[in-house]
Write a protein that holds these residues in place. Structure first.
Motif, PDB file in Angstrom:
ATOM      1  N   GLY B  27      30.689  39.855  39.390  1.00  0.00           N
ATOM      2  CA  GLY B  27      32.124  39.611  39.320  1.00  0.00           C
ATOM      3  C   GLY B  27      32.451  38.138  39.534  1.00  0.00           C
ATOM      4  N   VAL B  28      31.814  37.510  40.513  1.00  0.00           N
ATOM      5  CA  VAL B  28      32.084  36.087  40.760  1.00  0.00           C
ATOM      6  C   VAL B  28      31.720  35.267  39.539  1.00  0.00           C
ATOM      7  CG1 VAL B  28      31.429  34.096  42.136  1.00  0.00           C
ATOM      8  CG2 VAL B  28      31.798  36.288  43.243  1.00  0.00           C
ATOM      9  N   LEU B  29      30.626  35.666  38.877  1.00  0.00           N
ATOM     10  CA  LEU B  29      30.161  34.865  37.743  1.00  0.00           C
ATOM     11  C   LEU B  29      31.006  35.054  36.500  1.00  0.00           C
ATOM     12  CD1 LEU B  29      26.288  35.162  37.983  1.00  0.00           C
ATOM     13  CD2 LEU B  29      27.795  33.489  38.989  1.00  0.00           C
ATOM     14  N   THR B  30      31.650  36.232  36.378  1.00  0.00           N
ATOM     15  CA  THR B  30      32.325  36.472  35.110  1.00  0.00           C
ATOM     16  C   THR B  30      33.845  36.482  35.216  1.00  0.00           C
ATOM     17  OG1 THR B  30      32.069  38.818  35.510  1.00  0.00           O
ATOM     18  CG2 THR B  30      30.439  37.772  34.094  1.00  0.00           C
ATOM     19  N   ARG B  31      34.383  36.816  36.352  1.00  0.00           N
ATOM     20  CA  ARG B  31      35.844  36.892  36.443  1.00  0.00           C
ATOM     21  C   ARG B  31      36.447  35.501  36.320  1.00  0.00           C
ATOM     22  NH1 ARG B  31      38.220  41.463  35.219  1.00  0.00           N
ATOM     23  NH2 ARG B  31      37.681  43.223  36.543  1.00  0.00           N
ATOM     24  N   ARG B  32      37.557  35.409  35.615  1.00  0.00           N
ATOM     25  CA  ARG B  32      38.166  34.100  35.423  1.00  0.00           C
ATOM     26  C   ARG B  32      39.369  33.893  36.330  1.00  0.00           C
ATOM     27  NH1 ARG B  32      38.423  33.351  29.026  1.00  0.00           N
ATOM     28  NH2 ARG B  32      38.278  31.155  29.529  1.00  0.00           N
ATOM     29  N   ASN B  33      39.951  34.988  36.772  1.00  0.00           N
ATOM     30  CA  ASN B  33      41.094  34.837  37.663  1.00  0.00           C
ATOM     31  C   ASN B  33      40.603  34.608  39.092  1.00  0.00           C
ATOM     32  OD1 ASN B  33      43.109  35.816  39.627  1.00  0.00           O
ATOM     33  ND2 ASN B  33      44.333  36.013  37.765  1.00  0.00           N
ATOM     34  N   ALA B  34      41.144  33.572  39.732  1.00  0.00           N
ATOM     35  CA  ALA B  34      40.661  33.211  41.053  1.00  0.00           C
ATOM     36  C   ALA B  34      40.801  34.355  42.044  1.00  0.00           C
ATOM     37  CB  ALA B  34      41.411  31.986  41.560  1.00  0.00           C
ATOM     38  N   VAL B  35      41.880  35.137  41.917  1.00  0.00           N
ATOM     39  CA  VAL B  35      42.077  36.237  42.865  1.00  0.00           C
ATOM     40  C   VAL B  35      40.997  37.289  42.676  1.00  0.00           C
ATOM     41  CG1 VAL B  35      43.694  37.949  43.694  1.00  0.00           C
ATOM     42  CG2 VAL B  35      44.547  35.793  42.809  1.00  0.00           C
ATOM     43  N   LEU B  36      40.630  37.524  41.407  1.00  0.00           N
ATOM     44  CA  LEU B  36      39.596  38.521  41.155  1.00  0.00           C
ATOM     45  C   LEU B  36      38.230  38.039  41.642  1.00  0.00           C
ATOM     46  CD1 LEU B  36      40.818  39.844  37.736  1.00  0.00           C
ATOM     47  CD2 LEU B  36      40.634  41.104  39.869  1.00  0.00           C
ATOM     48  N   ILE B  37      38.008  36.742  41.558  1.00  0.00           N
ATOM     49  CA  ILE B  37      36.771  36.190  42.118  1.00  0.00           C
ATOM     50  C   ILE B  37      36.740  36.465  43.614  1.00  0.00           C
ATOM     51  CG2 ILE B  37      35.568  34.045  42.660  1.00  0.00           C
ATOM     52  CD1 ILE B  37      36.347  33.006  39.958  1.00  0.00           C
ATOM     53  N   LEU B  38      37.875  36.252  44.239  1.00  0.00           N
ATOM     54  CA  LEU B  38      37.972  36.508  45.672  1.00  0.00           C
ATOM     55  C   LEU B  38      37.673  37.983  45.973  1.00  0.00           C
ATOM     56  CD1 LEU B  38      38.658  34.890  48.149  1.00  0.00           C
ATOM     57  CD2 LEU B  38      40.996  35.677  47.958  1.00  0.00           C
ATOM     58  N   MET B  39      38.173  38.856  45.117  1.00  0.00           N
ATOM     59  CA  MET B  39      37.924  40.276  45.327  1.00  0.00           C
ATOM     60  C   MET B  39      36.440  40.575  45.198  1.00  0.00           C
ATOM     61  SD  MET B  39      41.333  41.718  43.426  1.00  0.00           S
ATOM     62  CE  MET B  39      40.556  43.155  42.798  1.00  0.00           C
ATOM     63  N   SER B  40      35.786  39.945  44.244  1.00  0.00           N
ATOM     64  CA  SER B  40      34.346  40.161  44.095  1.00  0.00           C
ATOM     65  C   SER B  40      33.602  39.672  45.339  1.00  0.00           C
ATOM     66  CB  SER B  40      33.833  39.423  42.870  1.00  0.00           C
ATOM     67  OG  SER B  40      34.588  39.774  41.735  1.00  0.00           O
ATOM     68  N   ILE B  41      34.072  38.570  45.890  1.00  0.00           N
ATOM     69  CA  ILE B  41      33.427  38.064  47.104  1.00  0.00           C
ATOM     70  C   ILE B  41      33.603  39.066  48.239  1.00  0.00           C
ATOM     71  CG2 ILE B  41      33.501  36.256  48.853  1.00  0.00           C
ATOM     72  CD1 ILE B  41      34.213  34.294  46.620  1.00  0.00           C
ATOM     73  N   GLU B  42      34.781  39.696  48.313  1.00  0.00           N
ATOM     74  CA  GLU B  42      34.991  40.708  49.347  1.00  0.00           C
ATOM     75  C   GLU B  42      33.980  41.843  49.187  1.00  0.00           C
ATOM     76  OE1 GLU B  42      36.959  40.265  51.743  1.00  0.00           O
ATOM     77  OE2 GLU B  42      38.203  38.618  51.028  1.00  0.00           O
ATOM     78  N   LEU B  43      33.696  42.180  47.938  1.00  0.00           N
ATOM     79  CA  LEU B  43      32.701  43.219  47.677  1.00  0.00           C
ATOM     80  C   LEU B  43      31.341  42.813  48.261  1.00  0.00           C
ATOM     81  CD1 LEU B  43      33.159  45.847  46.195  1.00  0.00           C
ATOM     82  CD2 LEU B  43      32.307  44.786  44.108  1.00  0.00           C
ATOM     83  N   MET B  44      30.970  41.542  48.036  1.00  0.00           N
ATOM     84  CA  MET B  44      29.692  41.061  48.560  1.00  0.00           C
ATOM     85  C   MET B  44      29.680  41.112  50.085  1.00  0.00           C
ATOM     86  SD  MET B  44      29.309  37.748  46.091  1.00  0.00           S
ATOM     87  CE  MET B  44      27.859  37.093  46.877  1.00  0.00           C
TER      88      MET B  44
END
Lengths: 481, 108, 165, 631
Positions: B27-44
């Motif tokens: 998700g961090v590598l592919t999501r383009r929206n900063a908020v979604l990147i943040l969400m992927s980081i929460e997953l990690m």
């Protein structure tokens, strides 16, 4: 168990004072409308110096707080180191912040708070404490990097730094979980004891953990390929914060790495030594080569600092008590030099608004003192004799070579040679190109004084590094006890 | 009833957390929206917490460091989310975008 | 299959579904909802692992506060308007690299024989946890409070400045 | 004041540097007098040291190894001990005299030459530092101090070559000199680290003794020796590092004199001389020195023929001489090398300062714009002629003795000997050409020389002193001369190190070489003077050829044709090759390649966050894959 713990809070006095200082700054800023904000940096610096003197009271003391925080010479060394560099940055910010940033109270308070994080990164001998301290430092830096309201680059640098930093934290945490799983503890000494008993059953999990921890911490110190936030954050950040990033943030990362790897991972040295050696080699090469192509002084220094990280990682790969003290020596020399360089750049930027390398044209005529100090700092960074950079590098390279990493030392010497080229580009602009506008510039006494004091330190370390080396020896002695 | 840990091997938890972690990385590598990147980081971060708690439960239950660690991870993650959102919102206000591919003025 | 195993696989399936949703959903708001699902599943894992306290914290802080914050931010940045830009151009490479990483992680955890795997668990009472948190772990606790302070100050500073524009 | 107090010598000019940097602007005349006083005292203090050394040699015999005086600088027990000390022996003393005397001459000369320069005080400060570092270099008893001084010399040359900051070419030349020589420094530093690891000491004598006792592994010693030589090649501008030297004449002319005669370039010769015992232990090392020296001599001699810039010609002549010194070292004769270095210092400084006077008077330095200066500047012309003849090696000037000593040493190796003989007439030819085109004939630009005249006394006196020394300096090889000057045992014993009997004057070699030099001068005269009447003299000089060919005009034409078509063509081709291939491709090319890699690498910084994260993950995956596969 908890009854036997040493919970002597007096050990943490300097950090309580730092917290108090931060609170005082915030309170003055908020509740004392008549307090003149231009006094904040001086108040900050004065408070820091007082705490620095206070923290000298723990020289040669050895104690721990609940096994989490160790107060030994290593901690004292870094207390002095971080508090002093924060004080310098606070003073260097005085004019810059007043002219270009709003919310000075929060600015200085965050600087002071970040120092606590940095100190505990060096002091902790337990992974959770180390991690939380690292986050404290990182959070302060995230905010400080994106502190400028008007500068779009500051926002962008802050965003990249913050998101990638959180990403790296996640990697680090995942790595820590493997370390915890394989050793059953997060205390360095217990980890080392567990590993000393053999790692056969969980070799792959341990390796995974080491790689992830290395990636997470490699991000903080900007090791290639985890470095890419560095140039952007350096360029985006307000100038004094760039200086702070290159000094404290880097040094704190190494302080943590050194204590962690010497304290916890020595028994599995064969597993990580080659990794760090490989990172060191690629970091030196990429940092120095890309620096050749930069046109902005902040980005140039960002890449040059990446190159320096490569040298420091070498010492970590060749971990021994000699290379640890050499690392501390080099780190100190590097920070003094880099701060001297940044003071000049800040002063020049305050006066001319220029941060491109070609903007330094004719600096020798317009601000001769600044130009001389900057030139001395750049020569020192490139490792010219008489300046700090030579001796610290020499001792570092020698320590690395004598641990069997001659090939790394050869790459390092070659790359220091390459580095002279891009430092000369700046010196050439300052001394040889004609100024774009005529006229002497009036440099504030504060910044000139700081610059001269730091450059005196550069020469002191370069000509007579004995004292600093002895201090570094004392500081690292217990790491390998 | 037997304890959970005797019915389910530790590895099951670890594999599950590894899957969540890699999804987060993707998700961090592919999501383009900063908020979604943040969400992927929460997953990690969640994956890391699961690891911690699982290790605490299976390998060193008397010390429960892993549980303490997980509490702190959650705390930090919440703070991180708050701070990151402040930065993202400000970027959005100036640039009218939260797409990280368009935030690339700083380069080279 | 025992009940516990059944519950575990159910939760695992929910968690993976949630994770997939977070990274694959075109709509940002849907992704956020899947994140809540994943978080609740993780809370379920904590209960399985006999950490009710943690499960509680997870539901309250993550499932509640953080996701609400995230959805709020999504609304503010109107990210949901731009579904076609959701996935970056490097996704094939990213897919390869992340599955490689996942494979390596699974290989590492599955082949490892973790030491001290006693195969039984004990419930940690709240008061023991609290005692440890405030005595032994007092320092990290205090640092964490500073981290929260910094985040607070930071968030205020960064959004407060906009008033002057 | 004896040998043990020699540490005082570099401190005097270093002190002058500090005072001038800090307080220069507030001193009368910006403090030039202080710099000169410091260097004069240094020069004066070398005499007690010479006396001390000669009496020590007289007492202890030729095996006297010198005096070391060192103090502990810093030490970390069991790990590192650094000393700060001086070592004085015969080699040191020769260098001390050369450096301090030439520096004194240059500083006095600069009083006139640099008058009115916008950075006059800074110039004197840096010159003082330059001299101080060179003195420290030759006095250093350990490699680390030597390396310190070595780098400082490079730094000062950078500052001085780039002194005319408004000239872009000066900036480029300064950078080039610094970077090129630093390339060699990398080698030297690695060699020092290697030797330290092997022996645990930085002391030069200590390392040599350890090597001779076989305590250094062969491969390490071999690597170190070649790396040391790399350092020497960089500083002494040996092929292919020679490219910086001709460009370095962008600096003020007195600086060129200093760099070419006494500091910087002779540092490499000194280093090899000092560490020659190490080279002797390594197979192939001396052969390498010999080959590099020969190549440099030969290339530079031929390129000197076609250059038109007066300073550039002299610069190539320096390369020529440096090559000769390395040939002598390669043949295992430090004595011959040091004798040549000693003599060379005087006539090379003289040539540069003479050229400086011409440039000062006419503001031109291209020989195609000069000419006819003899009548306007008789003193400069005469002293320049002496320098040129000494360089060419005409008997019995200083260059003659030194050059012949090298030739005598070379007789044992016929190929080398033949090649050296071949360069002699070429050297003579281009020195003749330079002198003729500058001072004789019609003025090519009359307005340029209209107001030309000899410089003020501050400039003439050094010229005269150097000219006198260029004539008589060679005589020090005779012990009687030294004794007459009050040095027991004579000065030759110093120069000839441990072999006082080594000065072997071979009449046959001397006559042969003299004939070759004379023929070179004659041909030069013939071609560039182009006066039929004078060709007769040339023909007389070229007696052996003259008797073979009757028609002297044919002879002239033949010579003219051969020289024009063949020799000059070949020289031009060599010069082109040097500029375009060696300089642009090999030296600049490697720098550009490095820069280009950096250029490519910088594009990894795309500015996009997901790419950055991808790099991190790729790094992790790569590390893990390697780690797992290792298990």
């Amino acid at each position: 168990m908890s009854n036997e713990l040493n919970l002597d809070y007096s050990l943490l006095t300097p950090e309580f004072c730092l917290g108090g200082l931060a609170a005082l700054i915030l309170a003055l800023d908020l509740f004392a409308p008549r307090f003149r904000k231009e006094w904040l940096p001086y108040l900050t610096a004065a408070g820091l110096v007082a705490i620095l003197v206070l923290s000298l009271g723990w020289v040669n003391k050895e104690s721990d707080f609940a096994g989490l925080i160790f107060i030994d010479n290593y901690t004292t060394f870094f207390r002095v180191f971080f508090i002093a560099s924060t004080a310098v940055v606070a003073l260097a910010s005085a004019h810059y912040v007043q002219a270009r940033l709003s919310n000075p109270g929060e600015y200085y308070a965050l600087l002071v708070l970040s120092t606590i994080g940095a100190i505990y990164m060096a002091a902790s001998r337990e992974l959770l404490t180390a991690y939380i301290s690292l986050e404290l430092l990182s959070f302060c830096l995230y905010v400080l990097v994106s502190f400028s309201t008007s500068d779009r680059r500051s926002h962008e640098g802050g965003l990249k730094y913050m998101l990638l930093g959180a990403f790296a934290s996640a990697l680090l945490l995942y790595g820590i979980s493997f370390i915890y799983g394989s050793s059953g503890s997060t205390f360095y000494d217990e980890i080392a004891a567990a590993y000393a008993g053999g790692t056969d059953g969980f070799e792959l999990g341990l390796l995974m953990g080491l790689v992830l921890v290395l990636a997470g911490l490699g991000f903080k110190v900007a090791a290639v390929p985890f470095h890419m936030w560095t140039p952007d954050a350096y360029e985006g950040a307000p100038l004094p914060i760039t200086a702070y990033l290159s000094a404290t943030s880097k040094a704190a990362g190494f302080a943590l790495l050194l204590r962690l790897f010497s304290g916890a991972f020595m028994p599995v040295r064969d597993d990580w030594q080659w990794m760090i050696a490989a990172l060191a080699a690629i970091t030196m090469v990429v940092g120095n080569l890309v620096a050749l192509q930069q046109s902005n002084i902040k980005r140039l220094l960002a890449y040059s600092s990446i190159g320096q990280v490569g040298y420091m990682l070498m010492a970590l790969a060749a971990l021994s008590s000699a290379s640890a003290s050499a690392l501390l020596l080099h780190l100190s020399g590097y920070v003094i030099t880099n701060l001297a360089a940044f003071i000049c750049i800040i002063a020049w930027y305050n006066l001319t608004d220029k941060e491109e390398i070609r903007g330094f044209r004719g600096m020798a005529e317009r601000a001769p003192l600044l130009a001389a100090v900057l030139a001395a700092a750049l020569f020192s960074l490139s490792g010219m004799p008489l300046f700090a950079g030579f001796f610290t590098k020499f001792i570092l390279f020698q320590a690395v070579a004598s641990e069997g990493f001659l090939w790394l030392a050869v790459i390092a010497v070659t790359m220091s040679f390459v580095s002279i080229y891009y430092y000369l580009m700046v010196i050439k602009e300052m001394y040889i190109s004609e100024p774009e506008e005529p006229g002497r510039l009036q440099v504030p006494v504060l910044l000139s004084g700081l610059a001269v004091a730091l450059v005196a330190g550069v020469f002191y370390v370069g000509i007579y590094p004995r004292h600093l080396l002895e201090v570094a020896e004392e500081a690292t002695k217990l790491l390998f006890a | 009833m037997e304890a959970v840990t005797q019915q389910i091997p530790l590895e099951h938890f670890l594999v599950l957390s590894a899957i969540l972690f890699s999804l987060g990385v993707y998700g961090v590598l592919t999501r383009r929206n900063a908020v979604l990147i943040l969400m992927s980081i929460e997953l990690m971060l969640n994956a890391a917490s699961v690891n911690m708690v699982a290790f605490a439960a299976y390998t060193s239950p008397e010390q429960f460091i892993g549980i303490i660690f997980a509490i702190f991870i959650i705390t930090i993650a919440a703070a991180e989310a708050g701070l990151a959102l402040a930065i993202i919102l400000r970027i959005f206000r100036y640039r009218k975008t939260a797409n990280v591919d368009e935030i690339d003025e700083l380069k080279w | 299959m025992t009940v516990a195993q059944g519950v575990f696989y159910l939760i695992a399936a929910l968690a993976v579904t949630g994770g997939l949703g977070v990274v694959l959903m075109r709509s940002a708001v849907h992704a956020a909802l899947f994140l809540i699902l994943a978080m609740l599943a993780v809370a379920g894992l904590y209960i399985l692992l006999a950490s009710e306290f943690l499960a509680l914290v997870q539901v309250l802080i993550y499932g509640g506060a953080v996701t609400v914050l995230l959805i709020f931010a999504l609304m503010l940045t109107r990210a949901s308007d731009l579904p076609e830009t959701m996935v970056g151009s490097q996704w094939p490479l990213a897919a390869v690299v992340s599955s490689l990483l996942g494979g390596l992680l699974i290989a590492a955890v599955a082949t490892s024989n973790w030491p001290g795997d006693v195969g039984e668990t004990t419930l940690v009472p709240f008061e023991v946890l609290g005692d440890a948190l405030f005595r032994r772990w007092a320092v990290p606790f205090e640092i964490a409070s500073l981290v929260l302070l910094v985040a607070l100050v930071g968030a205020i500073v960064l959004s407060h400045q906009d008033e002057g524009e | 004041m004896g040998m043990s107090e020699a540490w005082l010598l570099p401190l005097l000019p270093a002190g002058a540097f500090v005072v001038l940097t800090l307080f220069g602007p507030y001193l009368p005349r910006k403090g030039d007098w202080l710099a000169i006083a410091a260097i004069f005292t240094t020069f004066a203090l070398t005499f007690p040291i010479i006396a001390d050394l000669t009496s020590a040699i007289a007492e202890h015999g030729p095996e006297f190894g010198g005096v070391t005086n060192s103090i502990e600088w810093m030490s970390v027990p069991g790990y590192l001990t650094l000393n700060l000390g001086v070592h004085v022996d015969a080699i040191t003393v020769v260098m001390l005299v050369v450096v301090s005397f030439v520096a004194l001459m240059v500083q006095v000369y600069s009083l006139g030459y640099m008058k009115g320069d916008s950075r006059y005080g800074w110039y004197y400060a840096v010159i003082s530092l330059f001299v101080a570092s060179m003195l420290a270099l030759v006095l250093a008893d350990n490699f680390l101090v030597l390396y310190f001084a070595w780098e400082l010399v490079g730094l000062c040359s950078y500052l001085l070559i780039g002194h005319y900051s408004h000239l872009r070419s000066a900036a480029e030349a300064a950078k080039k000199a610094f970077i090129t020589t630093r390339l060699g420094d990398v080698g030297l530093l690695i060699a020092i680290i290697l030797l330290w690891r092997e022996t645990g000491t930085f002391s030069i004598q200590g390392v040599i003794e350890a090597a001779q006792a076989g305590q250094i592994r062969t491969e390490v010693l071999t690597a170190s020796v070649f790396l040391i030589f790399m350092g020497a090649m960089g500083k002494s501008a040996q092929f292919p590092f020679h490219v910086w030297l001709p460009d370095a004449m962008e600096g003020p002319t007195p600086v060129s004199a200093l760099i070419h005669a006494a500091t910087m370039v002779v540092a490499g010769v000194y280093l090899v001389t000092r560490t020659l015992p190490l080279f002797e232990l390594v197979a192939g090392a001396q052969e390498l020195i010999l080959a590099v020296g020969l190549l440099t001599t030969f290339l530079s001699a031929s390129m000197g023929l076609v250059m038109t810039d007066i300073k550039r010609v002299i610069a190539y002549s320096t390369l020529n001489s440096l090559g000769l010194m390395f040939v002598a070292l390669g043949l295992g004769s430090p004595a011959a090398a040091m004798l040549y270095l000693f003599a060379h210092a005087f006539f090379k400084a003289l040539l540069f300062l003479g050229a400086g006077s011409v440039i000062h008077a006419t503001e031109r330095q291209d020989v195609s714009q000069l000419g006819g200066l003899w009548s306007k500047m008789p003193l400069t012309g005469a002293t320049f002629a002496i320098g040129a003849l000494a360089m060419a090696g005409l008997p019995f000037l200083a260059g003659f003795w030194a050059k012949d000593e090298i030739l005598v040493v070379a007789t044992e190796n016929r190929a080398v000997f033949a090649l050296l003989l071949l360069t002699l007439p070429v050297t003579a030819m281009y020195m003749a050409r330079l002198f003729i085109l500058t001072f004789l004939g019609e003025a090519k630009e009359p307005e340029a020389i209209e107001h030309a005249h000899d410089g003020p006394p501050t400039m003439s006196v050094p010229l005269v002193l150097l000219a006198v020394l260029s004539v008589v300096a060679g005589f020090v090889v005779f012990d009687q001369v030294g004794r007459a000057m009050g040095f027991p045992g004579g000065i030759g014993e110093i120069i000839f190190l441990h072999e006082p009997e080594v000065f072997r004057f071979d009449v046959a070699v001397a006559i042969g070489s003299t004939l070759l030099v004379a023929s070179g001068l004659g041909v030069g005269w013939l071609i560039w003077k182009e006066r039929p009447g004078l060709a007769i003299i040339a023909a007389i000089v070229l007696k052996p050829v003259h008797t073979l060919l009757v028609n002297k005009y044919y002879l002239d034409d033949l010579y003219q044709a051969v020289i024009d078509r063949v020799v000059l063509m070949a020289s031009r081709m060599l010069a082109w090759f040097d500029r375009n291939v060696v300089n642009d491709t090999i030296v600049d090319g490697s720098a550009q390649a490095t820069g280009f890699i950096g250029y490519l690498l910088k594009f990894q910084q795309t500015g996009r966050l997901p790419n950055y994260a991808l790099a991190i993950v790729i790094g992790i995956v790569a590390l893990t894959l390697v780690a797992f596969s290792l298990k």
